[in-house]
Design an enzyme around this catalytic site. Structure first.
Site, PDB file in Angstrom:
ATOM      1  N   ASP A 102       0.841  -1.198   0.000  1.00 58.73           N
ATOM      2  CA  ASP A 102       0.000   0.000   0.000  1.00 58.73           C
ATOM      3  C   ASP A 102       0.878   1.250   0.000  1.00 58.73           C
ATOM      4  O   ASP A 102       2.036   1.213   0.424  1.00 58.73           O
ATOM      5  CB  ASP A 102      -0.889   0.026   1.255  1.00 58.73           C
ATOM      6  CG  ASP A 102      -1.886  -1.122   1.256  1.00 58.73           C
ATOM      7  OD1 ASP A 102      -2.182  -1.658   0.177  1.00 58.73           O
ATOM      8  OD2 ASP A 102      -2.364  -1.473   2.358  1.00 58.73           O
TER       9      ASP A 102
HETATM   10  N1  URA Z   1      -1.284  -5.976   3.642  1.00 61.92           N
HETATM   11  C1  URA Z   1      -1.767  -4.716   3.720  1.00 61.92           C
HETATM   12  O1  URA Z   1      -2.799  -4.469   4.293  1.00 61.92           O
HETATM   13  N2  URA Z   1      -1.053  -3.751   3.135  1.00 61.92           N
HETATM   14  C2  URA Z   1       0.113  -3.948   2.499  1.00 61.92           C
HETATM   15  O2  URA Z   1       0.723  -3.002   1.994  1.00 61.92           O
HETATM   16  C3  URA Z   1       0.591  -5.272   2.437  1.00 61.92           C
HETATM   17  C4  URA Z   1      -0.124  -6.276   3.011  1.00 61.92           C
END
Ligand code: URA
Length: 233
Positions: A102
């Site tokens: 993310d």
């Molecule tokens: N899980 C999440 O919620 N975000 C990420 O960036 C990676 C795994």
């Protein structure tokens, strides 16, 4: 770069096959037939042909990055900077991130232009473990470890069994979680399902490859032989 390595990297054949081609007078460098596998060439400048066809130099690249928050894991984005913008010197090699973190997630991200490598690491079929460090708002309940182990129904899918290690528990808590797939917001959604909200997330490990702690946020380096062994592909 050694000529045989250049030819093998370009997909002409294995090093052994390449040696055969060299012996068979099939390779030229700057219009001269070359037989020596260990000749050094400059792939950016020298013109190498195989069977009279010039070979375009397109090396494969594998980078480990300590991803900073604020960058999206994509090759292009209309609004935000991408992780590819962090490595402008590789722009011409069309690197892409291996899977997605993310925008606000930090930590271990691999970049490559090798589609097969990326698929091997990301395909849910291969069940490659990915470990995250998470800070959350909320107390992690007693049964959370079991819930994570059993798999959590998140509506659109149920996570495969994952491991939760609690480091600190309180109004704010800290834990490591290891998951075996990488669905959208997976870790955040798993914590949400146990009434905790992730406030900070960092990926620390893929298979046995740990984030190099020498890398500051936004820094990156090439993968080494040992890193490849740790990825265990
Ligand atoms: N899980 C999440 O919620 N975000 C990420 O960036 C990676 C795994």
């Amino acid at each position: 770069m050694r000529l045989d390595k250049f030819l093998a990297n370009s997909g002409i054949g294995t090093r052994k096959e390449v040696k055969k081609y060299l012996k068979g007078n099939l390779v030229t460098v700057n219009d001269e037939i070359v037989k020596k596998a260990d000749m050094h060439i400059n792939p950016e400048e020298d013109i190498v042909t195989f069977d009279d066809i010039p070979i375009a130099y397109e090396p494969v690249v594998y980078l480990m990055m300590n991803k900073p928050a604020g960058f999206v894991s994509a090759t292009e984005d209309d609004e935000h900077e991408t992780v590819v913008d962090i490595v402008p010197e590789y722009m011409h090699l069309d690197l892409f991130p291996v899977g997605r973190l993310d925008k606000d997630t930090e930590g271990l991200l691999l970049l490559t232009n090798d589609g097969k490598f990326s698929h091997q690491l990301m395909s849910p079929k291969h069940r490659v473990p990915k470990r995250y460090y998470a800070e959350v708002d909320g107390h992690i309940s007693e049964d959370a470890i079991d819930k994570f182990k059993q798999g959590i129904d998140l509506g659109d899918f149920t996570s495969t069994p994952s491991e939760l290690e609690i480091v600190e528990n309180g109004e704010q808590s800290i834990a490591y979680v290891t998951i075996y797939e990488g669905k959208f917001h997976q870790v955040k959604r798993m914590f949400h399902s146990i009434n905790c909200e992730v406030t900070y997330l960092k990926r620390t490990k893929i298979a046995n490859l740990e984030l190099d702690e020498e890398l500051e946020l936004g820094e990156y380096r090439h993968l080494t032989e040992i890193d490849f062994e740790n990825l265990d592909l």
